[in-house]
Motif scaffolding. Structure first.
Motif, PDB file in Angstrom:
ATOM      1  N   GLN A   1       4.653   4.582   3.963  1.00  0.00           N
ATOM      2  CA  GLN A   1       4.519   4.892   5.389  1.00  0.00           C
ATOM      3  C   GLN A   1       3.792   3.742   6.065  1.00  0.00           C
ATOM      4  N   VAL A   2       4.330   3.281   7.187  1.00  0.00           N
ATOM      5  CA  VAL A   2       3.714   2.183   7.931  1.00  0.00           C
ATOM      6  C   VAL A   2       3.640   2.570   9.401  1.00  0.00           C
ATOM      7  N   MET A   3       2.474   2.353  10.002  1.00  0.00           N
ATOM      8  CA  MET A   3       2.307   2.510  11.442  1.00  0.00           C
ATOM      9  C   MET A   3       1.734   1.201  11.960  1.00  0.00           C
TER      10      MET A   3
ATOM     11  N   ALA B   1       0.848  -1.199   0.000  1.00  0.00           N
ATOM     12  CA  ALA B   1       0.000   0.000   0.000  1.00  0.00           C
ATOM     13  C   ALA B   1       0.876   1.239   0.000  1.00  0.00           C
ATOM     14  N   ASP B   2       0.272   2.388  -0.275  1.00  0.00           N
ATOM     15  CA  ASP B   2       1.003   3.646  -0.131  1.00  0.00           C
ATOM     16  C   ASP B   2       1.213   3.945   1.351  1.00  0.00           C
ATOM     17  N   ILE B   3       0.121   3.888   2.110  1.00  0.00           N
ATOM     18  CA  ILE B   3       0.157   4.130   3.547  1.00  0.00           C
ATOM     19  C   ILE B   3      -0.575   2.978   4.219  1.00  0.00           C
ATOM     20  N   LEU B   4       0.053   2.381   5.222  1.00  0.00           N
ATOM     21  CA  LEU B   4      -0.538   1.236   5.916  1.00  0.00           C
ATOM     22  C   LEU B   4      -0.590   1.506   7.411  1.00  0.00           C
ATOM     23  N   VAL B   5      -1.767   1.288   7.989  1.00  0.00           N
ATOM     24  CA  VAL B   5      -1.942   1.360   9.433  1.00  0.00           C
ATOM     25  C   VAL B   5      -2.424  -0.016   9.875  1.00  0.00           C
ATOM     26  N   VAL B   6      -1.613  -0.692  10.684  1.00  0.00           N
ATOM     27  CA  VAL B   6      -2.003  -1.988  11.242  1.00  0.00           C
ATOM     28  C   VAL B   6      -2.547  -1.687  12.632  1.00  0.00           C
TER      29      VAL B   6
ATOM     30  N   SER C   1       6.707   3.342  11.942  1.00  0.00           N
ATOM     31  CA  SER C   1       6.444   3.731  13.317  1.00  0.00           C
ATOM     32  C   SER C   1       5.840   2.548  14.062  1.00  0.00           C
ATOM     33  N   LEU C   2       6.488   2.142  15.159  1.00  0.00           N
ATOM     34  CA  LEU C   2       5.982   1.058  16.003  1.00  0.00           C
ATOM     35  C   LEU C   2       5.382   1.676  17.258  1.00  0.00           C
ATOM     36  N   LYS C   3       4.100   1.488  17.447  1.00  0.00           N
ATOM     37  CA  LYS C   3       3.375   2.059  18.578  1.00  0.00           C
ATOM     38  C   LYS C   3       3.498   1.155  19.808  1.00  0.00           C
ATOM     39  N   PRO C   4       3.099   1.612  21.000  1.00  0.00           N
ATOM     40  CA  PRO C   4       3.291   0.842  22.233  1.00  0.00           C
ATOM     41  C   PRO C   4       2.687  -0.566  22.219  1.00  0.00           C
ATOM     42  N   THR C   5       1.626  -0.781  21.463  1.00  0.00           N
ATOM     43  CA  THR C   5       0.977  -2.094  21.434  1.00  0.00           C
ATOM     44  C   THR C   5       1.518  -3.001  20.327  1.00  0.00           C
ATOM     45  N   ALA C   6       2.502  -2.516  19.566  1.00  0.00           N
ATOM     46  CA  ALA C   6       3.054  -3.290  18.448  1.00  0.00           C
ATOM     47  C   ALA C   6       3.819  -4.509  18.949  1.00  0.00           C
ATOM     48  N   ASN C   7       3.666  -5.612  18.197  1.00  0.00           N
ATOM     49  CA  ASN C   7       4.408  -6.834  18.465  1.00  0.00           C
ATOM     50  C   ASN C   7       4.949  -7.294  17.115  1.00  0.00           C
ATOM     51  N   VAL C   8       6.227  -7.026  16.855  1.00  0.00           N
ATOM     52  CA  VAL C   8       6.807  -7.242  15.533  1.00  0.00           C
ATOM     53  C   VAL C   8       7.952  -8.248  15.609  1.00  0.00           C
ATOM     54  N   GLU C   9       7.833  -9.297  14.812  1.00  0.00           N
ATOM     55  CA  GLU C   9       8.908 -10.270  14.609  1.00  0.00           C
ATOM     56  C   GLU C   9       9.198 -10.240  13.123  1.00  0.00           C
ATOM     57  N   ALA C  10      10.094  -9.335  12.719  1.00  0.00           N
ATOM     58  CA  ALA C  10      10.315  -9.123  11.292  1.00  0.00           C
ATOM     59  C   ALA C  10      11.684  -8.527  11.045  1.00  0.00           C
ATOM     60  N   ASP C  11      12.143  -8.696   9.830  1.00  0.00           N
ATOM     61  CA  ASP C  11      13.325  -7.986   9.361  1.00  0.00           C
ATOM     62  C   ASP C  11      12.824  -6.690   8.728  1.00  0.00           C
ATOM     63  N   ILE C  12      13.364  -5.573   9.198  1.00  0.00           N
ATOM     64  CA  ILE C  12      12.894  -4.251   8.774  1.00  0.00           C
ATOM     65  C   ILE C  12      13.936  -3.587   7.886  1.00  0.00           C
ATOM     66  N   THR C  13      13.487  -3.053   6.756  1.00  0.00           N
ATOM     67  CA  THR C  13      14.319  -2.213   5.904  1.00  0.00           C
ATOM     68  C   THR C  13      13.597  -0.885   5.757  1.00  0.00           C
ATOM     69  N   SER C  14      14.146   0.155   6.414  1.00  0.00           N
ATOM     70  CA  SER C  14      13.512   1.471   6.394  1.00  0.00           C
ATOM     71  C   SER C  14      14.534   2.532   6.786  1.00  0.00           C
ATOM     72  N   PRO C  15      14.622   3.629   6.027  1.00  0.00           N
ATOM     73  CA  PRO C  15      15.551   4.700   6.399  1.00  0.00           C
ATOM     74  C   PRO C  15      15.084   5.490   7.623  1.00  0.00           C
ATOM     75  N   THR C  16      13.797   5.412   7.946  1.00  0.00           N
ATOM     76  CA  THR C  16      13.253   6.151   9.077  1.00  0.00           C
ATOM     77  C   THR C  16      12.452   5.198   9.953  1.00  0.00           C
ATOM     78  N   LEU C  17      12.815   5.129  11.230  1.00  0.00           N
ATOM     79  CA  LEU C  17      12.146   4.219  12.157  1.00  0.00           C
ATOM     80  C   LEU C  17      11.938   4.915  13.487  1.00  0.00           C
ATOM     81  N   SER C  18      10.719   4.819  14.008  1.00  0.00           N
ATOM     82  CA  SER C  18      10.456   5.297  15.371  1.00  0.00           C
ATOM     83  C   SER C  18       9.776   4.160  16.129  1.00  0.00           C
TER      84      SER C  18
END
Length: 158
Positions: A104-106, A85-90, A121-138
């Motif tokens: 953009q991913v949140m 997607a262009d912008i994804l909010v999970v 952007s990983l929010k407080p409730t995020a649970n991520v088990e992944a390899d991330i490729t991104s120039p900007t990460l919060s």
């Protein structure tokens, strides 16, 4: 009708009028003070998020396969497959097992797989088990992450 009240004075009131001149003054000033409200319209900006198509997939949605959108996707369901997607909010109820590709991913929910994004952007409730490729990460405090992070310069991202 309103102009009748504005132009009337205490001397012009007929003797059989039920309203005193002071009542007429209050009525006309109350009518004058009532502003006309216009509905809120966000400013138009070409290329803004409001121009993009929006897909909302709630928690009851289950997808086995790939999903592609050229707009904004708010995902609260379950998908086993790739999501582009262009912008994804999970959302908090969202569960993705596969590869995410978006500008953009949140993430508030769960992701297992790979993430390719220009901004993540990983929010407080995020649970991520992944390899991330991104120039900007919060990552907010409370977010859970397990995996590898690669942060290439912005211009090399696809």
């Amino acid at each position: 009708m309103l102009s009748k009240f504005k132009n009337k004075t205490a001397n012009d009131a007929p003797a059989d009028d039920k309203h005193s001149p002071s009542d007429q003054k209050l009525q006309s000033s109350a009518l004058d003070a009532a502003p006309t409200k216009k509905p809120f319209m966000p400013p138009y900006r070409e290329g803004s998020v409001t121009d993009k198509r929006r897909s909302v997939l709630h928690e009851g949605i289950k997808i086995e396969g790939n999903w592609t959108s050229d707009g904004v996707v708010e995902f609260g369901g379950t998908i086993t497959g790739d999501l582009t997607a262009d912008i994804l909010v999970v959302t908090k109820t969202g569960k993705i097992t596969g590869t995410i590709r978006a500008d953009q991913v949140m993430i508030e929910g769960q992701v297992i797989g790979k993430i390719f994004a220009k901004s993540l952007s990983l929010k407080p409730t995020a649970n991520v088990e992944a390899d991330i490729t991104s120039p900007t990460l919060s990552m907010d405090m409370g977010a859970k992450f397990n995996g590898a992070i690669s942060m290439p310069p912005q211009k090399t991202m696809i």
